[in-house]
Design an enzyme around this catalytic site. Structure first.
Site, mmCIF file in Angstrom:
data_model
loop_
_atom_site.group_PDB
_atom_site.id
_atom_site.type_symbol
_atom_site.label_atom_id
_atom_site.label_comp_id
_atom_site.label_asym_id
_atom_site.label_seq_id
_atom_site.Cartn_x
_atom_site.Cartn_y
_atom_site.Cartn_z
ATOM 1 C CE LYS A 1 74.040 84.425 144.374
ATOM 2 N NZ LYS A 1 75.392 84.269 143.847
ATOM 3 C CG ASP B 1 63.096 79.066 142.116
ATOM 4 O OD1 ASP B 1 63.590 79.198 143.250
ATOM 5 O OD2 ASP B 1 63.691 79.404 141.075
ATOM 6 C CG ASP C 1 67.664 80.253 146.099
ATOM 7 O OD1 ASP C 1 68.208 81.368 146.146
ATOM 8 O OD2 ASP C 1 67.196 79.783 145.053
ATOM 9 C CD GLN D 1 68.004 76.327 138.921
ATOM 10 O OE1 GLN D 1 67.300 76.869 138.080
ATOM 11 N NE2 GLN D 1 68.220 76.855 140.113
ATOM 12 C CG ASP E 1 65.102 75.826 141.471
ATOM 13 O OD1 ASP E 1 64.204 75.167 140.909
ATOM 14 O OD2 ASP E 1 65.454 76.964 141.099
ATOM 15 C CE1 TYR F 1 73.817 82.355 139.556
ATOM 16 C CE2 TYR F 1 72.546 82.036 137.554
ATOM 17 C CZ TYR F 1 72.623 82.428 138.870
ATOM 18 O OH TYR F 1 71.509 82.873 139.519
HETATM 19 C C1 F6R Z 1 68.290 83.910 140.180
HETATM 20 C C2 F6R Z 1 67.677 83.213 139.075
HETATM 21 C C3 F6R Z 1 67.080 84.020 137.970
HETATM 22 C C4 F6R Z 1 67.712 83.664 136.613
HETATM 23 C C5 F6R Z 1 67.129 84.535 135.487
HETATM 24 C C6 F6R Z 1 67.686 84.176 134.111
HETATM 25 O O1 F6R Z 1 68.808 82.999 141.109
HETATM 26 O O2 F6R Z 1 67.635 82.007 139.031
HETATM 27 O O3 F6R Z 1 67.149 85.375 138.241
HETATM 28 O O4 F6R Z 1 69.100 83.822 136.667
HETATM 29 O O5 F6R Z 1 65.732 84.398 135.443
HETATM 30 O O6 F6R Z 1 67.457 82.834 133.874
HETATM 31 P P1 F6R Z 1 67.772 82.136 132.450
HETATM 32 O O7 F6R Z 1 69.199 82.460 132.130
HETATM 33 O O8 F6R Z 1 67.562 80.680 132.702
HETATM 34 O O9 F6R Z 1 66.815 82.702 131.460
HETATM 35 MG MG MG Z 2 65.192 78.418 139.879
HETATM 36 MG MG MG Z 3 65.399 79.611 144.073
#
Ligand code: F6R
Ligand code: MG
Ligand code: MG
Length: 363
Positions: A230, A51, A232, A93, A11, A227
């Site tokens: 994920k 993504d 993926d 990321q 990603d 964190y």
């Molecule tokens: C799941 C994922 C999304 C983000 C969510 C919050 O793998 O990437 O669900 O965790 O959109 O993202 P932030 O904290 O960057 O606003």
């Molecule tokens: Mg992402």
């Molecule tokens: Mg992803």
């Protein structure tokens, strides 16, 4: 002839948010890999699931080859530059390290590779997921290679009757174990029923040790200690002629089983099989998706992809997944929709709980 299929994914920026892929990134990836076609690699396809940017490549260098991994890494770096220019979400990321050190494993990107002695005809199914973790393949692989109620060939085809051996990795302790099935299916299930920790990495046919499946097993949170989205994961499965038929490889996904991931990587939700054009998690950043690209290898070239889950026979699975999504969502922040405390350790929840520490009194 021996060929290697490498699926390497990362990603490197979502559009918009974490939902899908900007076409500009795919164009750059195609251009970069195109430069090496006929040189380092024989053939390639660039795809996306949500993504995640997916590089599917064939070559003759073997698995874990530093030049192939470097090419994939450099491609992700180039795409990240563009993602930053376009201010795409979470640009770069999954590139957790600054400098490449010989292999993308442990650096963020996910890798599934297989050395294949190409048979007279070689169907290969490449599965790509978004908003879930590597253990998400455990259930499907068990059904494909160990459950005769799903794969009829385990009973009917003499070439499969001896079963398959599962290589299971313990992602916490960095250990692996080989389990021979059907003899050891209870032991296998004892482990892989805990998919956050135990993940099927490879599957081999017992009669001749031929490799039949390979998955990506990296867990970003275990690499980074926090964190970072994920994992993926991706997975590759060979089919037919003494292996599960293409339809037997797909059959487990007729049931949208629960996986960990979804919103903020913190929720259980149904694993929804979709066509390529529906690999765009939206509701509550999901539900978790899986696509399957079907290929025939032809002297190392990729014939395909065929969009395997586009078929109407998966409509019911999608419908059921939407129903399960409704049901799970009604639980809001309650377990088991929200992941267990152990799995939430890598999210931002512990920071929230820390604030309450001082206010607790003995009872
Ligand atoms: C799941 C994922 C999304 C983000 C969510 C919050 O793998 O990437 O669900 O965790 O959109 O993202 P932030 O904290 O960057 O606003
Ligand atoms: Mg992402
Ligand atoms: Mg992803």
């Amino acid at each position: 002839m021996k060929y290697t299929v490498s699926v390497i994914k990362a990603d490197v920026g979502g559009f918009p948010g974490h939902s899908s892929m900007h076409p500009a990134l795919m164009e750059i990836a195609r251009k970069e890999l195109g430069k090496q076609k006929g040189k380092l690699i024989i053939d390639f396809r660039v795809m996306h699931c949500g993504d995640d940017l997916e590089l599917i490549m064939t070559h003759k260098k073997g698995v874990d080859n530093r030049f192939i991994h470097k090419m994939a890494w450099d491609t992700f770096v180039k795409c990240t530059e563009e993602a930053k220019k376009l201010k795409l979400y979470g640009a770069g990321q999954d590139l957790l390290k600054d400098t490449f050190s010989g292999n993308v494993k442990g650096m963020g990107p996910g890798v599934a590779e297989m050395d294949i002695d190409e048979r007279k005809s070689e169907p290969v199914m490449v599965f790509m997921a978004d908003k879930t973790e590597p253990g998400a393949w455990n259930y499907a692989l068990y059904k494909m290679f160990a459950d005769p109620f799903s794969t009829a060939g385990l009973v009917i085809d003499p070439a499969m009757h001896d079963g398959f051996t599962f290589e299971v990795h313990d992602l916490f302790e960095h250990k692996k174990v080989m389990l021979k099935c059907p003899e050891e299916i209870y032991d296998l299930l004892a482990l892989i029923g805990q998919p956050a920790r135990y993940v099927i990495k490879h599957i081999f046919r017992n009669s001749d040790k031929m490799v039949a499946a390979s998955t990506s097993t990296q867990r970003l949170s275990l690499i980074a200690g926090r964190y970072v989205g994920k994992d993926d994961p991706v997975m590759m499965v060979r089919a037919q002629s003494g292996l599960p038929a293409v339809g037997e490889v797909l059959e487990p996904f007729s049931f949208p089983y629960l996986v960990a991931g979804w919103m903020r990587g913190s929720h259980h939700g149904p694993f929804m099989p979709v066509g390529f054009d529906q690999a765009t998690p939206s509701r509550f950043d999901g539900p978790p998706r899986v696509i399957c690209a079907g290929f025939q290898l032809s002297d190392g070239r990729l014939e395909g992809p065929a969009d395997m889950f586009k078929d109407v026979s998966f409509d019911e699975s999608r419908k059921k997944a939407n129903k399960i999504a409704d049901y799970m969502r009604r639980h809001g922040p309650f377990e088991p929709h929200r992941l267990s405390a152990a799995e939430m350790e890598y999210t931002t929840l512990p920071d929230v709980l820390k604030k309450l520490d001082k206010r607790f009194r003995k009872i």
